[in-house]
Scaffold this motif. Structure first.
Motif, PDB file in Angstrom:
ATOM      1  N   VAL A  29      31.790  39.749  33.533  1.00 39.57           N
ATOM      2  CA  VAL A  29      33.097  39.181  33.160  1.00 39.57           C
ATOM      3  C   VAL A  29      33.309  37.828  33.839  1.00 39.57           C
ATOM      4  CG1 VAL A  29      35.595  39.571  33.179  1.00 39.57           C
ATOM      5  CG2 VAL A  29      34.031  41.496  32.814  1.00 39.57           C
ATOM      6  N   LEU A  30      32.998  37.767  35.126  1.00 32.59           N
ATOM      7  CA  LEU A  30      33.193  36.512  35.848  1.00 32.59           C
ATOM      8  C   LEU A  30      32.251  35.426  35.350  1.00 32.59           C
ATOM      9  CD1 LEU A  30      33.623  37.817  39.509  1.00 32.59           C
ATOM     10  CD2 LEU A  30      35.368  37.433  37.766  1.00 32.59           C
ATOM     11  N   GLU A  31      30.993  35.771  35.106  1.00 30.68           N
ATOM     12  CA  GLU A  31      30.040  34.771  34.632  1.00 30.68           C
ATOM     13  C   GLU A  31      30.415  34.257  33.249  1.00 30.68           C
ATOM     14  OE1 GLU A  31      26.204  36.538  34.863  1.00 30.68           O
ATOM     15  OE2 GLU A  31      26.018  36.242  37.045  1.00 30.68           O
ATOM     16  N   ALA A  32      30.956  35.134  32.394  1.00 29.07           N
ATOM     17  CA  ALA A  32      31.387  34.689  31.070  1.00 29.07           C
ATOM     18  C   ALA A  32      32.562  33.712  31.171  1.00 29.07           C
ATOM     19  CB  ALA A  32      31.771  35.895  30.216  1.00 29.07           C
ATOM     20  N   ARG A  33      33.482  33.961  32.115  1.00 28.46           N
ATOM     21  CA  ARG A  33      34.614  33.048  32.300  1.00 28.46           C
ATOM     22  C   ARG A  33      34.152  31.709  32.864  1.00 28.46           C
ATOM     23  NH1 ARG A  33      39.645  35.780  32.611  1.00 28.46           N
ATOM     24  NH2 ARG A  33      40.485  34.226  34.060  1.00 28.46           N
ATOM     25  N   LEU A  34      33.177  31.746  33.754  1.00 28.88           N
ATOM     26  CA  LEU A  34      32.728  30.519  34.400  1.00 28.88           C
ATOM     27  C   LEU A  34      31.865  29.660  33.489  1.00 28.88           C
ATOM     28  CD1 LEU A  34      31.894  31.955  37.934  1.00 28.88           C
ATOM     29  CD2 LEU A  34      33.852  30.528  37.302  1.00 28.88           C
ATOM     30  N   ARG A  35      31.187  30.267  32.524  1.00 33.88           N
ATOM     31  CA  ARG A  35      30.324  29.479  31.634  1.00 33.88           C
ATOM     32  C   ARG A  35      31.123  28.526  30.757  1.00 33.88           C
ATOM     33  NH1 ARG A  35      27.592  34.529  30.662  1.00 33.88           N
ATOM     34  NH2 ARG A  35      25.728  34.701  31.982  1.00 33.88           N
ATOM     35  N   TYR A  36      32.403  28.803  30.526  1.00 35.53           N
ATOM     36  CA  TYR A  36      33.226  27.884  29.745  1.00 35.53           C
ATOM     37  C   TYR A  36      33.510  26.592  30.511  1.00 35.53           C
ATOM     38  CZ  TYR A  36      34.123  31.549  26.303  1.00 35.53           C
ATOM     39  OH  TYR A  36      33.983  32.519  25.336  1.00 35.53           O
ATOM     40  N   LYS A  37      33.436  26.638  31.833  1.00 37.84           N
ATOM     41  CA  LYS A  37      33.775  25.470  32.644  1.00 37.84           C
ATOM     42  C   LYS A  37      32.558  24.824  33.289  1.00 37.84           C
ATOM     43  CE  LYS A  37      38.197  27.621  33.876  1.00 37.84           C
ATOM     44  NZ  LYS A  37      39.066  28.079  35.001  1.00 37.84           N
ATOM     45  N   LEU A  38      31.552  25.615  33.578  1.00 39.65           N
ATOM     46  CA  LEU A  38      30.399  25.110  34.329  1.00 39.65           C
ATOM     47  C   LEU A  38      29.112  25.409  33.587  1.00 39.65           C
ATOM     48  CD1 LEU A  38      31.464  26.422  37.852  1.00 39.65           C
ATOM     49  CD2 LEU A  38      31.729  24.099  36.992  1.00 39.65           C
TER      50      LEU A  38
END
Length: 222
Positions: A29-38
């Motif tokens: 979940v966290l990696e999916a959220r972070l891939r939108y920004k980084l």
């Protein structure tokens, strides 16, 4: 994901299964959220690790007042850490000369896989230790607690704490590193036997005896 007060209590006690479940269930979940920004895999991994570190600190301090909202708390902490990381990155880029060098920060896939496998192997080794060794290693190397506070909490001196930590790390190495049997020492002949064999091989015995006999007869004749 359903969390309750018992789950938070087990997290505070550093139950291996509970900690593993929290990390493994929320990491995608966290990696999916972070891939939108980084796009930097290294930055994503750093933010994820910092997120779980802060969450465990909040659990230890009793700051999780609504256990059923633990998932939302983790996501909020992740967003806050990501914002701090982006601000630091922008501040670094605004410095004079910051854009002169553009190193390739994208890690190679092999390195990423090796690092994940190494961490998984290390965590499996930690879970095989006793409760005392596991808490000692986690508090020292994950939570980065002060040695004096840890010694005071256990009622021992800092020197005794260092001894326990060294023993715990030694047991961890025994669990993680493969046990390679030592090769038996080579059989070497004793020095006396070696001299005897050398004399026999070279025929030094009789030659030496003849020389001594000749010298003795020459002395008697004189």
């Amino acid at each position: 994901m359903n969390f309750d007060a018992g789950f938070v209590t087990r997290l505070k006690q550093r139950d291996p299964d509970t900690c593993t479940f929290l990390v493994s269930s929320l990491t995608p979940v966290l990696e999916a959220r972070l891939r939108y920004k980084l796009r930097d895999h290294g930055a994503i991994e750093d933010i994820r690790n910092e997120t779980f570190y802060r969450v465990f600190c909040l659990v230890d301090r009793g700051r999780v007042r609504q256990p059923e909202q633990l998932g939302s708390l983790v996501r909020g902490v992740c967003d806050r850490v990501a914002q701090e990381s982006c601000r630091k990155a922008r501040a670094t880029e605004s410095l004079p000369g910051a854009g002169m060098e553009t190193p390739d920060r994208q890690p190679h896939l092999d390195k990423v896989l090796v690092e994940k496998e190494r961490r998984a192997l290390l965590w499996r080794g930690v879970t095989k230790l006793s409760e005392a060794d596991r808490r000692l290693i986690v508090e020292m190397h994950c939570e980065e607690r002060d040695r004096r506070e840890m010694a005071r909490a256990r009622g021992i001196s800092p020197t005794s704490l260092n001894v326990r930590l060294c023993r715990a790390l030694k047991r961890l190495r025994a669990e993680v590193l493969p046990q390679v049997p030592a090769a038996p020492p080579a059989c070497r002949p004793r020095a006396r036997d070696a001299r005897v064999h050398a004399c026999r091989a070279q025929g030094a015995g009789p030659a030496h005896g003849d020389a001594c006999s000749s010298h003795r007869w020459a002395t008697m004749a004189a």
